[in-house]
Design a protein around this motif. Structure first.
Motif, PDB file in Angstrom:
ATOM      1  N   ASN A   8      26.583  48.366  39.561  1.00 55.85           N
ATOM      2  CA  ASN A   8      27.771  47.508  39.564  1.00 55.85           C
ATOM      3  C   ASN A   8      29.050  48.337  39.624  1.00 55.85           C
ATOM      4  OD1 ASN A   8      26.249  45.174  39.504  1.00 55.85           O
ATOM      5  ND2 ASN A   8      26.352  44.987  37.288  1.00 55.85           N
ATOM      6  N   HIS A   9      29.076  49.452  38.907  1.00 52.16           N
ATOM      7  CA  HIS A   9      30.259  50.317  38.924  1.00 52.16           C
ATOM      8  C   HIS A   9      30.503  50.864  40.333  1.00 52.16           C
ATOM      9  CE1 HIS A   9      33.351  52.953  37.404  1.00 52.16           C
ATOM     10  NE2 HIS A   9      32.769  53.948  38.043  1.00 52.16           N
ATOM     11  N   ARG A  10      29.434  51.285  40.989  1.00 60.15           N
ATOM     12  CA  ARG A  10      29.582  51.813  42.357  1.00 60.15           C
ATOM     13  C   ARG A  10      29.991  50.719  43.335  1.00 60.15           C
ATOM     14  NH1 ARG A  10      24.898  56.419  42.698  1.00 60.15           N
ATOM     15  NH2 ARG A  10      25.901  57.762  41.163  1.00 60.15           N
ATOM     16  N   VAL A  11      29.414  49.534  43.192  1.00 58.12           N
ATOM     17  CA  VAL A  11      29.811  48.416  44.048  1.00 58.12           C
ATOM     18  C   VAL A  11      31.294  48.109  43.831  1.00 58.12           C
ATOM     19  CG1 VAL A  11      29.552  45.914  44.401  1.00 58.12           C
ATOM     20  CG2 VAL A  11      27.521  47.378  44.299  1.00 58.12           C
ATOM     21  N   LYS A  66      37.671  46.812  39.354  1.00 53.11           N
ATOM     22  CA  LYS A  66      37.248  47.338  38.061  1.00 53.11           C
ATOM     23  C   LYS A  66      35.963  46.626  37.647  1.00 53.11           C
ATOM     24  CE  LYS A  66      41.954  48.253  36.582  1.00 53.11           C
ATOM     25  NZ  LYS A  66      42.936  48.116  35.520  1.00 53.11           N
ATOM     26  N   ASP A  67      35.224  47.223  36.715  1.00 54.70           N
ATOM     27  CA  ASP A  67      33.959  46.633  36.262  1.00 54.70           C
ATOM     28  C   ASP A  67      34.152  45.201  35.757  1.00 54.70           C
ATOM     29  OD1 ASP A  67      32.814  49.050  36.917  1.00 54.70           O
ATOM     30  OD2 ASP A  67      32.393  49.654  34.858  1.00 54.70           O
ATOM     31  N   ALA A  68      35.185  44.988  34.928  1.00 54.85           N
ATOM     32  CA  ALA A  68      35.424  43.644  34.376  1.00 54.85           C
ATOM     33  C   ALA A  68      35.821  42.664  35.484  1.00 54.85           C
ATOM     34  CB  ALA A  68      36.505  43.693  33.297  1.00 54.85           C
ATOM     35  N   LEU A  99      34.725  42.767  38.616  1.00 60.05           N
ATOM     36  CA  LEU A  99      33.483  42.430  39.315  1.00 60.05           C
ATOM     37  C   LEU A  99      32.651  41.460  38.485  1.00 60.05           C
ATOM     38  CD1 LEU A  99      31.766  42.939  41.847  1.00 60.05           C
ATOM     39  CD2 LEU A  99      30.711  44.847  40.628  1.00 60.05           C
ATOM     40  N   ASP A 100      32.594  41.668  37.173  1.00 58.81           N
ATOM     41  CA  ASP A 100      31.859  40.745  36.297  1.00 58.81           C
ATOM     42  C   ASP A 100      32.456  39.345  36.373  1.00 58.81           C
ATOM     43  OD1 ASP A 100      30.197  42.792  35.441  1.00 58.81           O
ATOM     44  OD2 ASP A 100      31.268  43.113  33.552  1.00 58.81           O
ATOM     45  N   CYS A 101      33.783  39.250  36.306  1.00 62.58           N
ATOM     46  CA  CYS A 101      34.429  37.937  36.373  1.00 62.58           C
ATOM     47  C   CYS A 101      34.236  37.306  37.743  1.00 62.58           C
ATOM     48  CB  CYS A 101      35.912  38.051  36.031  1.00 62.58           C
ATOM     49  SG  CYS A 101      36.201  38.300  34.264  1.00 62.58           S
ATOM     50  N   LEU A 102      34.294  38.104  38.802  1.00 64.48           N
ATOM     51  CA  LEU A 102      34.056  37.569  40.142  1.00 64.48           C
ATOM     52  C   LEU A 102      32.650  37.002  40.238  1.00 64.48           C
ATOM     53  CD1 LEU A 102      35.011  37.086  43.031  1.00 64.48           C
ATOM     54  CD2 LEU A 102      34.273  39.438  43.564  1.00 64.48           C
ATOM     55  N   ASP A 103      31.679  37.682  39.650  1.00 60.80           N
ATOM     56  CA  ASP A 103      30.305  37.175  39.658  1.00 60.80           C
ATOM     57  C   ASP A 103      30.217  35.850  38.895  1.00 60.80           C
ATOM     58  OD1 ASP A 103      27.513  37.250  40.250  1.00 60.80           O
ATOM     59  OD2 ASP A 103      27.118  38.090  38.265  1.00 60.80           O
ATOM     60  N   LEU A 104      30.854  35.780  37.731  1.00 55.26           N
ATOM     61  CA  LEU A 104      30.854  34.526  36.969  1.00 55.26           C
ATOM     62  C   LEU A 104      31.517  33.400  37.759  1.00 55.26           C
ATOM     63  CD1 LEU A 104      31.706  35.854  33.397  1.00 55.26           C
ATOM     64  CD2 LEU A 104      29.607  34.685  34.079  1.00 55.26           C
ATOM     65  N   ILE A 105      32.611  33.700  38.425  1.00 57.16           N
ATOM     66  CA  ILE A 105      33.298  32.681  39.227  1.00 57.16           C
ATOM     67  C   ILE A 105      32.400  32.232  40.372  1.00 57.16           C
ATOM     68  CG2 ILE A 105      35.264  32.259  40.762  1.00 57.16           C
ATOM     69  CD1 ILE A 105      36.803  34.331  38.918  1.00 57.16           C
ATOM     70  N   ASN A 106      31.728  33.176  41.016  1.00 52.81           N
ATOM     71  CA  ASN A 106      30.827  32.823  42.114  1.00 52.81           C
ATOM     72  C   ASN A 106      29.674  31.950  41.640  1.00 52.81           C
ATOM     73  OD1 ASN A 106      31.693  33.883  44.694  1.00 52.81           O
ATOM     74  ND2 ASN A 106      31.524  35.892  43.764  1.00 52.81           N
ATOM     75  N   ARG A 107      29.183  32.195  40.442  1.00 47.22           N
ATOM     76  CA  ARG A 107      28.047  31.427  39.936  1.00 47.22           C
ATOM     77  C   ARG A 107      28.462  30.121  39.289  1.00 47.22           C
ATOM     78  NH1 ARG A 107      24.324  34.701  36.351  1.00 47.22           N
ATOM     79  NH2 ARG A 107      26.268  35.000  35.266  1.00 47.22           N
ATOM     80  N   ALA A 108      29.635  30.081  38.646  1.00 41.64           N
ATOM     81  CA  ALA A 108      30.016  28.898  37.871  1.00 41.64           C
ATOM     82  C   ALA A 108      31.199  28.148  38.462  1.00 41.64           C
ATOM     83  CB  ALA A 108      30.347  29.304  36.439  1.00 41.64           C
ATOM     84  N   GLY A 109      31.865  28.710  39.449  1.00 39.07           N
ATOM     85  CA  GLY A 109      33.113  28.145  39.948  1.00 39.07           C
ATOM     86  C   GLY A 109      32.937  26.852  40.701  1.00 39.07           C
ATOM     87  N   PRO A 110      34.011  26.117  40.857  1.00 39.56           N
ATOM     88  CA  PRO A 110      35.318  26.395  40.273  1.00 39.56           C
ATOM     89  C   PRO A 110      35.279  26.299  38.743  1.00 39.56           C
ATOM     90  CG  PRO A 110      35.401  24.479  41.748  1.00 39.56           C
ATOM     91  CD  PRO A 110      34.006  24.936  41.675  1.00 39.56           C
ATOM     92  N   ILE A 111      36.054  27.173  38.120  1.00 37.59           N
ATOM     93  CA  ILE A 111      36.034  27.287  36.661  1.00 37.59           C
ATOM     94  C   ILE A 111      37.465  27.483  36.173  1.00 37.59           C
ATOM     95  CG2 ILE A 111      35.604  29.786  36.783  1.00 37.59           C
ATOM     96  CD1 ILE A 111      33.837  29.499  34.270  1.00 37.59           C
ATOM     97  N   ILE A 156      43.027  39.981  35.220  1.00 36.75           N
ATOM     98  CA  ILE A 156      41.895  40.101  36.142  1.00 36.75           C
ATOM     99  C   ILE A 156      42.056  39.119  37.298  1.00 36.75           C
ATOM    100  CG2 ILE A 156      39.413  39.657  36.374  1.00 36.75           C
ATOM    101  CD1 ILE A 156      39.128  40.850  33.501  1.00 36.75           C
ATOM    102  N   LEU A 157      42.405  37.877  36.976  1.00 37.23           N
ATOM    103  CA  LEU A 157      42.581  36.864  38.022  1.00 37.23           C
ATOM    104  C   LEU A 157      43.732  37.218  38.956  1.00 37.23           C
ATOM    105  CD1 LEU A 157      41.869  33.570  36.062  1.00 37.23           C
ATOM    106  CD2 LEU A 157      40.368  34.768  37.679  1.00 37.23           C
ATOM    107  N   ASP A 158      44.797  37.795  38.404  1.00 34.28           N
ATOM    108  CA  ASP A 158      45.907  38.237  39.258  1.00 34.28           C
ATOM    109  C   ASP A 158      45.413  39.268  40.272  1.00 34.28           C
ATOM    110  OD1 ASP A 158      47.674  36.590  37.888  1.00 34.28           O
ATOM    111  OD2 ASP A 158      48.547  38.229  36.694  1.00 34.28           O
ATOM    112  N   ARG A 159      44.625  40.246  39.816  1.00 34.78           N
ATOM    113  CA  ARG A 159      44.103  41.282  40.721  1.00 34.78           C
ATOM    114  C   ARG A 159      43.144  40.683  41.743  1.00 34.78           C
ATOM    115  NH1 ARG A 159      44.060  44.103  35.863  1.00 34.78           N
ATOM    116  NH2 ARG A 159      41.824  43.796  35.526  1.00 34.78           N
ATOM    117  N   LEU A 160      42.251  39.798  41.279  1.00 32.08           N
ATOM    118  CA  LEU A 160      41.286  39.183  42.201  1.00 32.08           C
ATOM    119  C   LEU A 160      41.986  38.315  43.244  1.00 32.08           C
ATOM    120  CD1 LEU A 160      38.367  38.239  39.764  1.00 32.08           C
ATOM    121  CD2 LEU A 160      38.385  40.079  41.473  1.00 32.08           C
TER     122      LEU A 160
END
Length: 151
Positions: free
Chosen positions: A28-31, A38-40, A42-54, A73-77
Motif C-alpha cells: 500500500n505504501h508503494r502504491v 500518503k498512506d492515510a 490511500l486508506d480513506c480513498l479505499d474506504l470511499i470506494n467501498r462505502a461511498g458516497p459517504i 485528507i479530503l482536500d488533498r484527494l
C-alpha cells in the motif's frame, strides 16, 4: 485436535497474519507513493470506494481519524481528482464524498500483481475450502474492528 496442536497452529496463524499485514502495508505504501498519496489518503480513498458516497463524519469514524484530519485528507484527494464532494441528496445541508470513477483504473492497475497472486492461490482450493478462508478473514477483520473500538 489437541490443545497443544491448536496452540501451535494459533501461533502460526497469528505470525502469518502479522507478516501479511506488513507485506500489505508495504504494498500500500508503494502504491500510494506511485500515486502521490500518503498512506492515510490511500486508506480513506479505499474506504470511499467501498462505502461511498459517504459523509466526512462517517469516513472519520470508519477510518478511526479525527474529523479535522479527514478534512485535510479530503482536500488533498479532491485536489488530486480522486474524490468529489457533493450535496447529500437526502439532506441538502450535508455533504457526501464520492469516488471519481475515472481514476479507479489508476489504482487497480498497481494492485494487478497482488490480484493475480490471490487468484493463483485461490485456484489451489476448492469452493468449500475457500468458504472457510473467506469466513476466517471476515471474522478476523471483525475481531480487529472490535479490538480497535475497545481501545
Amino acid at each position: 485436535m489437541s490443545s497443544k496442536i491448536n496452540a501451535a497452529l494459533g501461533r502460526e496463524i497469528r505470525d502469518s497474519l502479522r507478516e501479511m499485514r506488513i507485506q500489505l502495508s508495504t504494498l500500500n505504501h508503494r502504491v500510494g507513493s506511485r500515486l502521490g498519496l500518503k498512506d492515510a489518503d490511500l486508506d480513506c480513498l479505499d474506504l470511499i470506494n467501498r462505502a461511498g458516497p459517504i459523509s466526512p463524519g462517517a469516513l472519520a469514524r470508519r477510518a478511526g481519524l479525527h474529523p479535522a484530519t479527514v478534512t485535510g485528507i479530503l482536500d488533498r484527494l479532491e485536489r488530486g481528482g480522486w474524490v468529489a464532494r457533493e450535496r447529500d441528496p437526502a439532506d441538502r445541508r450535508a455533504v457526501v464524498v464520492r469516488p471519481v470513477q475515472e481514476r479507479a483504473a489508476d489504482v487497480l492497475h498497481l494492485y494487478a500483481g497482488m490480484n493475480r497472486g490471490i487468484a493463483r492461490i485461490c485456484a489451489d482450493y476448492d469452493e468449500a475450502e475457500l468458504r472457510v478462508v473467506a469466513d476466517f478473514l471476515r471474522r478476523t477483520a471483525e475481531a480487529g474492528r472490535q479490538a480497535t473500538e475497545e481501545l
